[in-house]
Design a protein around this motif. Sequence first.
Motif, PDB file in Angstrom:
ATOM      1  N   LYS A 160      14.073  17.084 -22.003  1.00 33.61           N
ATOM      2  CA  LYS A 160      12.788  16.459 -22.562  1.00 33.61           C
ATOM      3  C   LYS A 160      12.079  17.366 -23.632  1.00 33.61           C
ATOM      4  O   LYS A 160      11.087  16.910 -24.330  1.00 33.61           O
ATOM      5  CB  LYS A 160      11.986  16.048 -21.476  1.00 33.61           C
ATOM      6  CG  LYS A 160      12.642  14.906 -20.894  1.00 33.61           C
ATOM      7  CD  LYS A 160      11.240  14.299 -19.724  1.00 33.61           C
ATOM      8  CE  LYS A 160      11.975  13.231 -18.955  1.00 33.61           C
ATOM      9  NZ  LYS A 160      10.769  12.550 -17.849  1.00 33.61           N
ATOM     10  N   SER A 192      14.055  10.586 -25.113  1.00 34.13           N
ATOM     11  CA  SER A 192      13.715  11.563 -25.712  1.00 34.13           C
ATOM     12  C   SER A 192      14.185  11.768 -27.226  1.00 34.13           C
ATOM     13  O   SER A 192      15.466  11.474 -27.357  1.00 34.13           O
ATOM     14  CB  SER A 192      14.031  12.995 -25.077  1.00 34.13           C
ATOM     15  OG  SER A 192      13.368  14.127 -25.921  1.00 34.13           O
ATOM     16  N   LYS A 197       4.497  12.416 -23.865  1.00 32.19           N
ATOM     17  CA  LYS A 197       4.982  13.596 -23.071  1.00 32.19           C
ATOM     18  C   LYS A 197       4.113  14.414 -22.403  1.00 32.19           C
ATOM     19  O   LYS A 197       4.298  14.990 -21.359  1.00 32.19           O
ATOM     20  CB  LYS A 197       6.086  14.253 -24.162  1.00 32.19           C
ATOM     21  CG  LYS A 197       7.259  13.612 -24.445  1.00 32.19           C
ATOM     22  CD  LYS A 197       8.290  14.243 -25.100  1.00 32.19           C
ATOM     23  CE  LYS A 197       9.423  13.686 -25.645  1.00 32.19           C
ATOM     24  NZ  LYS A 197      10.424  14.550 -26.099  1.00 32.19           N
TER      25      LYS A 197
END
Length: 505
Positions: free
Chosen positions: A113, A2, A28
């Motif tokens: 994330k 990430s 994502k």
Amino acid sequence: MSEAQNQNPAESQNKLSADDIFTQRINKVNELQSAGIRPFGKRYDNAILTAQARTLFVPESTELVKVRVAGRLTSMRLMGKSIFADVKDSSGRMQIYVQKDHLSEEAFKQFKKLDIGDIVGIDGELFITRMGELTIKVSDYELLSKSLRPLPEKWHGLTDVEQRYRQRYLDLIGNEDANKVFKQRFAIVRELRKYLEEKGFIEVETPMLQAIPGGAAAKPFKTRYEALDCDMFMRIAPELYLKRLLVGGFEKVFEMNRNFRNEGMSRRHNPEFTMMEIYQAYGDCSTMMELIEDMITTVALKVFGTLEIKHPGDKVINLQRPWRRATYRELILEKMGADWFQLSRDQKAEKAKALGLYIDAQFTDGEITHEVYEKTIEQTLIQPTFVTRLPAELVPLAKKCEDDPTVVDVYELEINGQEISPGYSELNDPIEQRKRFEEQAKLTGKSAEEICKTIDEDFLTAMEHGMPPAGGLGLGIDRLIMLLTGSESIRDVILFPHLRPRSQG
């Protein structure tokens, strides 16, 4: 990995192109959806502002204070099994602390994330860190909206001035000064309305689409009204409609209005701007001077707590009353000499040219004099100054002074080198008003038929039913905001100023 998974996620973003970051974040979104997480969230009830959350914490108390806030992630600092981050909402910023032991393993993994710019909802308890900062220890969180594009300049705001205006939303996210100016703008407008309502004025609304543009000398924007099969114009001023209301018995009225003038753009001009106009039956120019002086000083004290307004370059504008009053003639004589009005037209032209002014061969005596005023005098009036008794040909909607019919009973309020507000003893003689409209139209070289089309007969008919003597004024809201906030460009006080389309260079 990430882009947020390092000590400073913003730095890793800068190593990627905008397209790479966008693609990464789209991926994502797909991952979140596959995991059953909604990347663009739902309603989030009972959240309070971070500023309010700060007031709930009592240092001496041992009682735990639970809070719920929502805002945009503006920084993340990963520290193994814990994360410090900042959440920003409209009231300010607050630090949050995410610890692996306080969340499920999956929730902690998903939080890592998240990206700077994501909008999140936070539940947790208030505590003070070892560094002495009030912080929320996160017990639960929710992703409310995934940010697909990175925010600019590591949170130092946009450095490209034009981009600040084109993408005001980014400027507001990262620029605390811009946020402050616009919040002050809203407070100023609120206090102006409050002041007038307490004085017995009522707020009204008048048409923005008009068959005949009137109330000012300006080039209008033209449009087409298909249902009526006729051309219409965006208003350049609401004056003639507000005066109809005086005829109708509304004795103290004001309108906060949007005006449109198809003219140039500059540091002090925008083609779409906000103006407040105020009319008071049985008043006059002096009534309006007293009103505007009291209104501006009252609002300045309420919003800023001072009458000394600081501007760039150590300039201080002092709004302390009483404000200076000077006639137009006095200011011209101060600048051009005691014999100015005895000079011939050609002599005036030569003296004006010596100041570096362009004087067209067609300029009249009065036009030369006004060119001198606008180009060499107005910009020097930094402290509040009422300029009174202007030449009658400049203001066709005002009463002439009883002792000198060549001038009218008006003021122009100049502050910081620009006009903030004009005010009049309003002309209420319909016979004289018709004559002035016709004279003004003739100066444009129009034919008799064209002149008839430009005169607002309905307004004159209203006046012929009897309009009370009245005072009226206009207040340029954008310029007032510039003055009170110390802003040097009108674009800094308009949320979405007009700009040339990118395709035009």
